[in-house]
Design an enzyme around this catalytic site. Structure first.
Site, short mmCIF file in Angstrom:
data_model
loop_
_atom_site.label_atom_id
_atom_site.label_comp_id
_atom_site.label_asym_id
_atom_site.label_seq_id
_atom_site.Cartn_x
_atom_site.Cartn_y
_atom_site.Cartn_z
N ASP A 159 0.83 -1.21 0.00
CA ASP A 159 0.00 0.00 0.00
C ASP A 159 0.87 1.26 0.00
O ASP A 159 1.97 1.27 0.56
CB ASP A 159 -0.92 -0.02 1.23
CG ASP A 159 -2.05 0.99 1.11
OD1 ASP A 159 -2.43 1.32 -0.03
OD2 ASP A 159 -2.55 1.44 2.15
N HIS A 172 2.18 3.32 -9.09
CA HIS A 172 1.97 1.89 -9.34
C HIS A 172 3.13 1.32 -10.16
O HIS A 172 3.58 0.20 -9.92
CB HIS A 172 0.64 1.66 -10.05
CG HIS A 172 -0.56 2.08 -9.25
ND1 HIS A 172 -0.72 1.71 -7.92
CD2 HIS A 172 -1.64 2.84 -9.55
CE1 HIS A 172 -1.85 2.23 -7.46
NE2 HIS A 172 -2.43 2.92 -8.43
N LEU A 199 11.35 -19.84 -5.21
CA LEU A 199 10.45 -18.95 -4.47
C LEU A 199 9.08 -19.03 -5.13
O LEU A 199 8.98 -18.93 -6.36
CB LEU A 199 10.97 -17.50 -4.54
CG LEU A 199 10.07 -16.44 -3.91
CD1 LEU A 199 10.21 -16.45 -2.38
CD2 LEU A 199 10.42 -15.03 -4.42
N ARG A 206 2.06 -4.80 6.24
CA ARG A 206 1.34 -3.80 5.45
C ARG A 206 2.18 -2.53 5.42
O ARG A 206 2.56 -2.01 6.47
CB ARG A 206 -0.05 -3.49 6.04
CG ARG A 206 -0.76 -2.43 5.17
CD ARG A 206 -2.21 -2.24 5.50
NE ARG A 206 -2.81 -1.29 4.55
CZ ARG A 206 -4.06 -1.36 4.12
NH1 ARG A 206 -4.84 -2.31 4.54
NH2 ARG A 206 -4.53 -0.47 3.26
N SER A 260 -7.99 -4.78 5.21
CA SER A 260 -8.58 -4.47 3.89
C SER A 260 -8.92 -5.73 3.07
O SER A 260 -8.64 -5.78 1.87
CB SER A 260 -7.67 -3.53 3.10
OG SER A 260 -7.48 -2.31 3.79
C1 IPE Z 1 -5.38 -2.73 -0.10
O1 IPE Z 1 -5.09 -1.37 -0.24
C2 IPE Z 1 -5.36 -3.40 -1.42
C3 IPE Z 1 -4.07 -3.51 -2.08
C4 IPE Z 1 -2.92 -3.13 -1.60
C5 IPE Z 1 -4.09 -4.15 -3.37
P1 IPE Z 1 -6.24 -0.28 -0.37
O2 IPE Z 1 -5.56 1.03 -0.54
O3 IPE Z 1 -7.20 -0.66 -1.44
O4 IPE Z 1 -6.98 -0.38 1.03
P2 IPE Z 1 -7.82 0.69 1.83
O5 IPE Z 1 -8.86 1.24 0.88
O6 IPE Z 1 -6.89 1.75 2.30
O7 IPE Z 1 -8.42 -0.07 2.98
C1 IPE Z 2 -1.74 0.15 -3.30
O1 IPE Z 2 -1.47 1.51 -3.33
C2 IPE Z 2 -1.92 -0.45 -4.67
C3 IPE Z 2 -3.31 -0.77 -5.01
C4 IPE Z 2 -4.32 -0.75 -4.20
C5 IPE Z 2 -3.57 -1.16 -6.40
P1 IPE Z 2 -2.63 2.57 -3.32
O2 IPE Z 2 -3.02 2.86 -4.74
O3 IPE Z 2 -3.73 2.15 -2.44
O4 IPE Z 2 -1.89 3.83 -2.73
P2 IPE Z 2 -2.47 4.86 -1.66
O5 IPE Z 2 -2.91 4.06 -0.48
O6 IPE Z 2 -3.60 5.58 -2.31
O7 IPE Z 2 -1.29 5.74 -1.36
MG MG Z 3 -4.13 2.42 -0.49
#
Ligand code: IPE
Ligand code: IPE
Ligand code: MG
Length: 242
Positions: free
Chosen positions: A15, A32, A126, A176, A184
């Site tokens: 995240d 990303h 792995l 996380r 999540s």
């Molecule tokens: C969890 O992150 C999903 C992934 C890392 C793929 P999110 O950014 O979607 O989660 P929330 O919305 O903060 O809970």
């Molecule tokens: C996690 O990073 C990747 C996905 C959920 C695809 P985020 O896109 O949720 O990044 P933040 O949490 O908005 O910074």
């Molecule tokens: Mg996020």
């Protein structure tokens, strides 16, 4: 080298990509993209530390609710990264597995997934499980549906065998990144006795040093599984003590 202070299976909620990009006045998709490089670095680092299974959360069941531009950007990036990275992953001995609902994914993404799995199926160094269009609740429901469809008893063991990660042991350590302290809808069933580590580092910045902090924290934990500290045997069955 593997010892009991090294987790066998590490799972990561990757995240913080969007915030990493926003901080640099870049579009979220730039975060990303950087996240893909961070995953490559992390997989190499896990292998070097004797970790055998790495499971990462790449796209959740709920992430479809993001703006359409971000969702299509993520789908494109996923397909592109698969095409580009699989030869090196194959050479590195990484077995790729994709965990999640496949219905609803584009033909291009599905083809990438199937080719990546087929190409790396014999690798054993792995196991890299990529949770894509995955939700812990989806997993429990699909497993329960399969248990029922086969006419099996609804037991923990039968359900476990139908879960999407049945090919690997449960995660020892769930990390996380990005500062949030929530699950999540990640591995709801499989993380019942995992150790958790929350890192403030945004995923694109998560490097070997950050990984080692999590592993060092894990190494200090005592996993009791409901028993008491230092207990070796003498466990009673449910009715013995009353
Ligand atoms: C969890 O992150 C999903 C992934 C890392 C793929 P999110 O950014 O979607 O989660 P929330 O919305 O903060 O809970
Ligand atoms: C996690 O990073 C990747 C996905 C959920 C695809 P985020 O896109 O949720 O990044 P933040 O949490 O908005 O910074
Ligand atoms: Mg996020």
């Amino acid at each position: 080298m593997t010892n009991k202070s090294t987790p066998l299976h590490v799972a990561i909620v990757m995240d913080g990509n969007g915030r990493w990009a926003s901080k640099r006045f870049l579009p979220r998709i730039a975060g990303h993209k950087q996240g893909v490089d961070s995953l490559k670095r992390c997989a190499r680092a896990c292998d070097a530390r004797g970790i055998k299974v790495l499971t990462v959360f790449a796209f959740s069941s709920e992430n479809w609710q993001r703006p359409q531009e971000e969702v299509s950007g993520l789908m494109d990036l996923f397909a592109l990264a698969l095409g580009r990275e699989v030869p090196q992953l194959k050479a590195d001995g990484v077995q790729l597995r994709f965990i999640g609902e496949r219905q609803g994914l584009s033909a291009r993404v599905l083809k990438g997934i199937e080719q990546a799995e087929a190409t790396t199926a014999d690798n054993r160094k792995l196991v890299l499980n990529i949770c894509f269009n995955y939700g812990g609740r989806w997993d429990v429901v699909q497993a329960a549906a399969r248990v029922a469809a086969q006419g099996l008893a609804m037991t923990e063991q039968n359900l476990s065998q139908m879960m999407a990660l049945a090919h690997v042991p449960d995660p020892d350590l769930v990390i996380r990144t990005g500062g949030e302290q929530r699950i999540s809808n990640f591995l709801l069933w499989q993380s019942a006795y995992s150790e958790f580590f929350f890192s403030d580092t945004l995923w694109p910045d998560f490097d070997e040093v950050a990984l080692d902090l999590a592993i060092q924290s894990y190494a200090k934990r005592e996993r009791r599984y409901g028993k008491v500290s230092g207990q070796v045997d003498g466990a009673s069955t449910p009715n013995e003590s009353n």
